[in-house]
Structures are given as structure tokens and as C-alpha cells.
Design a protein around this motif. Sequence first.
Motif, PDB file in Angstrom:
ATOM      1  N   UNK A 226       9.459   4.830  21.058  1.00 33.05           N
ATOM      2  CA  UNK A 226       9.826   6.173  21.555  1.00 33.05           C
ATOM      3  C   UNK A 226      10.060   7.164  20.438  1.00 33.05           C
ATOM      4  N   UNK A 227      10.058   6.698  19.185  1.00 40.29           N
ATOM      5  CA  UNK A 227      10.318   7.569  18.036  1.00 40.29           C
ATOM      6  C   UNK A 227       9.100   8.391  17.640  1.00 40.29           C
ATOM      7  N   UNK A 228       9.344   9.455  16.872  1.00 41.45           N
ATOM      8  CA  UNK A 228       8.268  10.368  16.434  1.00 41.45           C
ATOM      9  C   UNK A 228       7.979  10.239  14.947  1.00 41.45           C
ATOM     10  N   UNK A 229       6.704  10.303  14.623  1.00 40.56           N
ATOM     11  CA  UNK A 229       6.268  10.390  13.229  1.00 40.56           C
ATOM     12  C   UNK A 229       5.522  11.710  13.055  1.00 40.56           C
ATOM     13  N   UNK A 230       6.010  12.555  12.129  1.00 36.75           N
ATOM     14  CA  UNK A 230       5.284  13.783  11.777  1.00 36.75           C
ATOM     15  C   UNK A 230       4.648  13.523  10.425  1.00 36.75           C
ATOM     16  N   UNK A 231       3.316  13.430  10.414  1.00 35.72           N
ATOM     17  CA  UNK A 231       2.638  13.031   9.184  1.00 35.72           C
ATOM     18  C   UNK A 231       1.646  14.105   8.750  1.00 35.72           C
ATOM     19  N   UNK A 232       1.661  14.432   7.457  1.00 40.53           N
ATOM     20  CA  UNK A 232       0.885  15.574   6.947  1.00 40.53           C
ATOM     21  C   UNK A 232      -0.042  15.166   5.813  1.00 40.53           C
ATOM     22  N   UNK A 233      -1.115  15.954   5.666  1.00 38.33           N
ATOM     23  CA  UNK A 233      -1.889  15.943   4.435  1.00 38.33           C
ATOM     24  C   UNK A 233      -2.120  17.394   4.023  1.00 38.33           C
TER      25      UNK A 233
ATOM     26  N   UNK B 272      -9.501  17.044   8.793  1.00 36.79           N
ATOM     27  CA  UNK B 272      -8.574  16.674   9.870  1.00 36.79           C
ATOM     28  C   UNK B 272      -9.064  15.404  10.563  1.00 36.79           C
ATOM     29  N   UNK B 273     -10.381  15.332  10.712  1.00 33.14           N
ATOM     30  CA  UNK B 273     -10.988  14.192  11.407  1.00 33.14           C
ATOM     31  C   UNK B 273     -10.757  12.897  10.624  1.00 33.14           C
ATOM     32  N   UNK B 274     -11.017  12.973   9.316  1.00 35.23           N
ATOM     33  CA  UNK B 274     -10.839  11.785   8.497  1.00 35.23           C
ATOM     34  C   UNK B 274      -9.364  11.386   8.447  1.00 35.23           C
TER      35      UNK B 274
ATOM     36  N   UNK C 262      -2.684   7.427   1.896  1.00 33.61           N
ATOM     37  CA  UNK C 262      -2.219   7.898   3.217  1.00 33.61           C
ATOM     38  C   UNK C 262      -2.059   6.724   4.171  1.00 33.61           C
ATOM     39  N   UNK C 263      -3.011   5.821   4.124  1.00 33.89           N
ATOM     40  CA  UNK C 263      -2.945   4.684   5.046  1.00 33.89           C
ATOM     41  C   UNK C 263      -1.681   3.872   4.788  1.00 33.89           C
ATOM     42  N   UNK C 264      -1.374   3.675   3.535  1.00 35.96           N
ATOM     43  CA  UNK C 264      -0.223   2.856   3.153  1.00 35.96           C
ATOM     44  C   UNK C 264       1.096   3.460   3.644  1.00 35.96           C
ATOM     45  N   UNK C 265       1.341   4.703   3.336  1.00 37.07           N
ATOM     46  CA  UNK C 265       2.650   5.273   3.724  1.00 37.07           C
ATOM     47  C   UNK C 265       2.777   5.382   5.243  1.00 37.07           C
ATOM     48  N   UNK C 266       1.673   5.696   5.907  1.00 40.42           N
ATOM     49  CA  UNK C 266       1.742   5.819   7.369  1.00 40.42           C
ATOM     50  C   UNK C 266       1.975   4.469   8.025  1.00 40.42           C
TER      51      UNK C 266
ATOM     52  N   UNK D 218     -13.981  14.300  -4.110  1.00 39.10           N
ATOM     53  CA  UNK D 218     -14.211  13.100  -4.934  1.00 39.10           C
ATOM     54  C   UNK D 218     -13.044  12.101  -4.901  1.00 39.10           C
ATOM     55  N   UNK D 219     -11.859  12.600  -4.557  1.00 36.77           N
ATOM     56  CA  UNK D 219     -10.686  11.726  -4.584  1.00 36.77           C
ATOM     57  C   UNK D 219     -10.397  11.095  -3.223  1.00 36.77           C
ATOM     58  N   UNK D 220     -11.276  11.355  -2.257  1.00 34.89           N
ATOM     59  CA  UNK D 220     -10.941  11.030  -0.875  1.00 34.89           C
ATOM     60  C   UNK D 220     -10.684   9.541  -0.642  1.00 34.89           C
ATOM     61  N   UNK D 221     -11.471   8.693  -1.312  1.00 33.98           N
ATOM     62  CA  UNK D 221     -11.335   7.271  -1.012  1.00 33.98           C
ATOM     63  C   UNK D 221      -9.977   6.732  -1.444  1.00 33.98           C
ATOM     64  N   UNK D 222      -9.597   7.073  -2.684  1.00 33.71           N
ATOM     65  CA  UNK D 222      -8.297   6.606  -3.170  1.00 33.71           C
ATOM     66  C   UNK D 222      -7.160   7.223  -2.357  1.00 33.71           C
ATOM     67  N   UNK D 223      -7.330   8.506  -2.036  1.00 32.85           N
ATOM     68  CA  UNK D 223      -6.308   9.202  -1.252  1.00 32.85           C
ATOM     69  C   UNK D 223      -6.152   8.560   0.119  1.00 32.85           C
ATOM     70  N   UNK D 224      -7.272   8.176   0.734  1.00 33.08           N
ATOM     71  CA  UNK D 224      -7.210   7.550   2.061  1.00 33.08           C
ATOM     72  C   UNK D 224      -6.357   6.297   2.021  1.00 33.08           C
ATOM     73  N   UNK D 225      -6.519   5.523   0.957  1.00 35.38           N
ATOM     74  CA  UNK D 225      -5.704   4.298   0.842  1.00 35.38           C
ATOM     75  C   UNK D 225      -4.216   4.641   0.753  1.00 35.38           C
TER      76      UNK D 225
END
Length: 392
Positions: free
Chosen positions: A328-335, A342-344, A314-318, A305-312
Amino acid sequence: MHVVKIKPAREKSALHRHPWLFSGALAPLADTPTSGETVKVLDSSGRFLGWAAWSGESQIRLRFWSFDERETIDRDFFRRRLSRAIQLRAGMDRASDAMRLVNGESDALPGLIVDRYGEVLVLQLLSAGPEAWREVLCDELQALTGARAIYERSDADVRELEGLPLRSGLLRGELPTVTDITEHGLRYRVNVAAGQKTGFYLDQRANRQRIGGLARGADVLNCFCYTGGFSLAALRGDARSVLSVDSSGDALDAARVNLGLNDLSSERAEWVEADVFQYLRLLRDKAQSYDLIVLDPPKFAPTAQHVERASRAYKDINLWAMKLLRPGGHLATFTCSGGMSAELFQKVVAGSAWDAKADMQLIERFTADVDHPVSLNFPEGDYLKGLLLRKV
Ligand code: SAH
């Protein structure tokens, strides 16, 4: 013993050995079992499905202990299940003297988490079933592991959905003055009584090690650093500088202590108490840039139920992390959100790249470490997902 029948055509998940049944799948009952009680579960035609723990208040009304009619749910049953979980981890203690010994549903013990920190066990009882077997679980765990102390951290919010009070405290033995663990050669002090979750994020062990290996000569930004797990791994990997950000002052104090426990240069480490959402923007205003960025936020989407707000979120910080990343730098990003597939997650992060006008390549995928197995019958257990990305 109460017998619970389920409605016609609702037996499929149980036949596939999914450990949960929701209240809507149950036929009306003459009288209600008590919470935590073991009940016999039958399909609408009276065929045996399994033995389950009754949770009177939860939408997840039944959690299966066993799908085998010959099994009795008693002390011996729990000894066998605990012993199996522990034996399956034999040999995994090479990397660390701390590990998850029981991973709930995926170890066929729904609602039960047991983490070992050296000689101390931390127990989380997350639903009515294991709550009812608390003493038995303690006895058997102590007998199987010889633990010096068992500490309870049943203070997770999900207990409220079960109508259970939040509770924490010593159950057996005596806590040592400090609980130190050694993970891949790095020492960390774990606060089992007041730290987050059971004290430490064991699930990220292999990923800390992997990311440490990318840090040589890098300027590193570790967001949501907690007690400095990824920061210490990066310093040990010869990072040039490591800036670590968390909103918890207590976590940062613990991180500084952890740094001091290891033979690592403190001049290369900087710790900042701030809200990551704001701080990333501030770094951008100051035209800072990094070779390696870690984003390991708390769960923004506990359920679907929280996915929509959470997506925003995650999108923001990434997006901001990608802007701060050097070519050439690396980003290791988690949820670690159960509600986020994983797909979303990959789609959301691709959206960040698009908005940041950054060309990003997927290099690797991360999951929880090997002591956090996921039963194929329980895809909900696959909560930790990560992506290693490189900026072109
Ligand atoms: N990477 C860590 C675990 C991170 S847990 C490890 O390997 O041990 C998530 C952390 O995010 C917690 O320490 C919490 O205090 C912090 N946090 C939560 N919301 C935050 C926010 N908005 N800004 C900064 N930190 C936050």
C-alpha cells in the motif's frame, strides 16, 4: 558576417526549428567564425535557414537564435526574448518567490538559464552564444526585473565541451547576507554561491507539494535529499517520521538549517550522510520498511552514451526501494537524465519490480514544474521524468 552553408539534405531539423546543428551537417568553410559570433545559416541551395551562434569547439556547432530573416541579433533582440520569457511566467509566482525565468532552448535562448531567488538572479551561460552576450544579458535582465543582485554560476561541466572555462561570481549589485525563498509556504535558505546547480532544484517544486500530500501518518524515506526539499514537504504533510539520506555533508547541514526555519518538529526528522546504494542495503539488513519512499538521484546518464550504465544504477536503487516499501506504500522515483527517455525509464523500473518480486501500480507521472516548459521542437529539454508507484 560569416555565412555558413550546410550539406545537401541536412536542413530538415532546422526547417523544423530544432535549435541545434551538429558539426557533421556543415559544408566546409573558407574561414572560421570566432566562438559566440552570430552567423547566417543557409541550406545547400542558398536558402535562408536562420541566425545562429557559432561554437567552434563543440560538436553542437550552431545554436539558432532566430529562424526569421528580418530579425537582427542585437541588444533589442535579447531584450525582446528575455521579456517574453518573463511575461510567459506572469502569475506563476503564486506558489513561490523563486522560479526559473529563462529555460534555455525551450525559451528560444539556447544555452541560457536564469533562476530567480527572491531579489537575486542566478545566471548560467552554458554555451558560446550567451557567453558572448554576457554583459548585454546582465544589463537587460537587471532592467527587466529590478534584481538586487545577479550572480553567475557558469560552473557546469558542459562548458568544457564548449571550450569555455568554469566561472562563478557576482556580476551585478550585492548579494544579501542570506537568500531565503518561500515555496508553497515552506522556507528554504538557498546558497547561490556554493549550492548545487544554481542553488536549488526548482524543477521539483510541484512534485514536492504533491508528495507532501501523501505523507500523512507515513514513515518516509527520502533518498538523495539535498537541502531537504521533499523531507520538509513530508513533515509539513504530517509524516510520522522522515529519514533523509545524502552523500553531501554540506547539503545535510543546509537541510537542518531549513528545518529550523520552519515550524516543524525536528524529532520526527533524521538526517544521514551516506551513499544511497549502500545505505538501502543496510536498511534492508536491519529489516526496516517505509510507507513512502522518494528517489531523486543526480543524473546518471548525461547523454545517450551513458544509458546502459545508468540503467543498471536506476534499476538497483529502485529494486531496493521496492523491497523496503510496505504494501500500500508509495514510491516516487525520478530520473533527471537527458539521455534516458520516459519509456526506457519505465522499462527499467518495471525490471526492478520484477526482480524485487513486487507488484507495483503506476499512479501518476511527474515532470518539471511549469516554469520549466519544454519546446516541442526541442524534445531534449524534457529531462525530468518521474513515476508515482504504489505497491499492491
Ligand atoms: N530532491 C532534491 C534534489 C536532489 S539532487 C530536492 O528536491 O532539492 C541529488 C542529490 O544526490 C545531491 O544532493 C547529491 O549530493 C546527492 N548524491 C549524489 N550521489 C549520491 C549517492 N551515491 N548517495 C547519496 N547521495 C548522493
